[in-house]
Design an enzyme around this catalytic site. Structure first.
Site, PDB file in Angstrom:
ATOM      1  N   GLY A  29       9.256  -9.709 -15.821  1.00 18.66           N
ATOM      2  CA  GLY A  29       9.238  -8.616 -16.800  1.00 18.66           C
ATOM      3  C   GLY A  29      10.366  -7.616 -16.614  1.00 18.66           C
ATOM      4  N   ILE A  76      10.359  -4.321 -15.653  1.00 18.77           N
ATOM      5  CA  ILE A  76      10.360  -3.620 -14.363  1.00 18.77           C
ATOM      6  C   ILE A  76      10.372  -4.636 -13.214  1.00 18.77           C
ATOM      7  CG2 ILE A  76       9.099  -2.001 -12.882  1.00 18.77           C
ATOM      8  CD1 ILE A  76       7.763  -0.883 -15.438  1.00 18.77           C
ATOM      9  N   ASP A 105      -1.531 -17.401 -14.362  1.00 19.17           N
ATOM     10  CA  ASP A 105      -2.287 -16.848 -15.472  1.00 19.17           C
ATOM     11  C   ASP A 105      -3.201 -15.813 -14.807  1.00 19.17           C
ATOM     12  OD1 ASP A 105      -4.269 -16.248 -17.291  1.00 19.17           O
ATOM     13  OD2 ASP A 105      -4.482 -18.309 -18.015  1.00 19.17           O
ATOM     14  N   TYR A 110      -4.268   0.089 -24.758  1.00 19.23           N
ATOM     15  CA  TYR A 110      -3.382  -0.080 -23.594  1.00 19.23           C
ATOM     16  C   TYR A 110      -3.793   0.910 -22.499  1.00 19.23           C
ATOM     17  CZ  TYR A 110       0.721   0.117 -20.585  1.00 19.23           C
ATOM     18  OH  TYR A 110       1.556   0.113 -19.482  1.00 19.23           O
ATOM     19  N   LYS A 142      -5.120   0.024 -18.687  1.00 19.54           N
ATOM     20  CA  LYS A 142      -4.484   0.488 -17.441  1.00 19.54           C
ATOM     21  C   LYS A 142      -5.462   1.343 -16.628  1.00 19.54           C
ATOM     22  CE  LYS A 142      -0.919  -0.487 -16.344  1.00 19.54           C
ATOM     23  NZ  LYS A 142      -0.535  -1.746 -15.664  1.00 19.54           N
ATOM     24  N   PRO A 181       4.063   5.034 -13.434  1.00 18.90           N
ATOM     25  CA  PRO A 181       5.292   5.407 -14.155  1.00 18.90           C
ATOM     26  C   PRO A 181       5.010   5.923 -15.565  1.00 18.90           C
ATOM     27  CG  PRO A 181       5.320   3.083 -13.423  1.00 18.90           C
ATOM     28  CD  PRO A 181       3.911   3.575 -13.326  1.00 18.90           C
ATOM     29  N   VAL A 219       9.353   3.876 -19.280  1.00 24.66           N
ATOM     30  CA  VAL A 219      10.447   3.379 -18.444  1.00 24.66           C
ATOM     31  C   VAL A 219      11.610   2.929 -19.339  1.00 24.66           C
ATOM     32  CG1 VAL A 219      11.075   1.742 -16.645  1.00 24.66           C
ATOM     33  CG2 VAL A 219       8.719   2.599 -16.772  1.00 24.66           C
TER      34      VAL A 219
END
Ligand SMILES: NC(=O)c1ccc[n+]([C@@H]2O[C@H](COP(=O)([O-])OP(=O)(O)OC[C@H]3O[C@@H](n4cnc5c(N)ncnc54)[C@H](OP(=O)(O)O)[C@@H]3O)[C@@H](O)[C@H]2O)c1
Length: 323
Positions: free
Chosen positions: A15, A17, A64, A162, A166, A189, A192
């Site tokens: 990804g 980051i 996965d 989202y 998280k 973070p 980003v």
């Protein structure tokens, strides 16, 4: 902690980051097991295999997040784990539970269970300011930081899937750490930005891309500051290597409003169609410089916002996303 010869695992290594983290870890002499979703997809692997020292010190694993065995295979033989893999979608989703919440939470539980099974010394979990900032009852005269948690019911009511994913994933990580006595440390973070290593645009760089096209979206429940992608990668390494690092770590160059960010983009790059926003795009969010004090105390000197923007736009141009 000396890094020479140490083997660590980075989930989500392909990804935005993750690939910077893999890059910095290889530069510091670590051997890295990086996970990708599909080993056959060159868009996930080519930029990693092109990194210096990849030939000798990088192994790729297909995982996965819902498949424990695939995760266990990537973690076997490592001493430390950086868990970044999680669906990063802030736009509308069809099935929030299946697309976001389940992989984020189950993925975190699976990674931590495998880390426990293989005697991993320390796990760094990548959370987000999204598990901090949708917190409407937080007092407006207090800076939001590590002691502030997103309001789960508010996230559900407003469809902030989202943020919900998280927040629940981070809560699951802390619960696991406590119940199963595992050394876990968390990085949170903000948005980003900065140079892109993969060939595709991730969610946060898409925000800048859309702003340059004139988007008037202000992310009222999401934004609380931004950070350079290299600083995020470095923050992960600092909290891993410094055994004194404990708990959550806010990772932003400052607590600020999205309108502040957009105004600097507009000032530095008048050639783009960047809209003007009202002063308060994040109602009730108190601005603060040097808010990420825990990371600064570990030695992180945050790259200033102007440089974050310049590096990001240069990278968008180099990849052909904007002209
Ligand atoms: N970017 C931001 O502004 C920001 C801010 C705060 C926190 N974060 C967090 O930082 C982490 C990385 O974000 P990013 O911006 O680098 O996002 P990204 O570029 O979309 O990377 C996400 C990574 O997770 C992997 N992944 C997603 N779902 C998976 C699944 N079901 N099974 C296996 N792997 C899966 C992806 O694999 P593929 O590449 O193979 O699809 C990718 O490697 C995430 O945990 C995100 O929530 C990001």
């Amino acid at each position: 902690m000396s890094s020479k010869g140490k083997v660590v695992c980075v989930t989500g290594g392909s990804g935005y980051i993750g690939s910077w983290l893999v890059h910095l870890l290889l530069d510091r002499g670590y051997t890295v097991h990086a996970t990708v979703k599909d080993l056959q997809d060159e868009r996930e692997t080519k930029h990693l295999l092109a990194l210096e020292a990849a030939d000798s010190s990088l192994r790729l694993f297909q995982i996965d997040l819902l498949d424990y065995d695939s995760i266990a295979a990537a973690i076997t033989g490592t001493v430390g784990v950086f868990h970044l893999a999680s669906p990063n979608i802030i736009d509308r989703v069809q099935d929030p539970e299946r697309e976001l919440v389940e992989p984020a939470v189950m993925g975190t539980k699976n990674v931590l269970a495998a880390a426990k099974q293989f005697g991993i010394q320390r796990v760094v979990v990548t959370s987000s300011t999204s598990s901090i900032t949708p917190s409407p009852s937080w007092p407006a005269d207090v800076v939001k930081g590590e002691d502030c948690w997103a309001d789960v019911e508010y996230c559900k009511q407003k469809g902030l899937w989202y943020s919900l994913s998280k927040t629940l994933a981070e809560k699951a990580a802390w619960e696991f750490a406590k119940d199963r006595d595992l050394d876990v440390v968390v990085v949170n973070p903000g948005f980003v930005f900065g140079p892109i290593l993969p060939p595709t645009l991730n969610a946060s760089m898409s925000v800048l891309f859309r702003l340059l096209q004139g988007s008037t979206e202000t992310y009222p429940d999401f934004y609380m500051g931004c950070v350079h992608v290299k600083d995020v990668a470095l923050a992960h390494i600092l909290v891993y290597e410094n055994t004194c690092a404990v708990g959550r770590h806010l990772c932003v160059e400052a607590v600020s409003h999205y309108g502040d960010f957009a105004a600097i983009v507009a000032e530095l790059h008048p050639e783009y169609n960047v809209p003007r926003f009202p002063k308060e795009t994040q109602p009730g969010l108190l601005r603060a410089k040097n808010a990420a004090k825990k990371l600064m105390d570990l030695g992180l000197e945050f790259i200033p916002i102007e440089q974050i923007i310049e590096d990001s736009i240069e990278s968008l141009k180099r990849h052909g996303f904007v002209s």
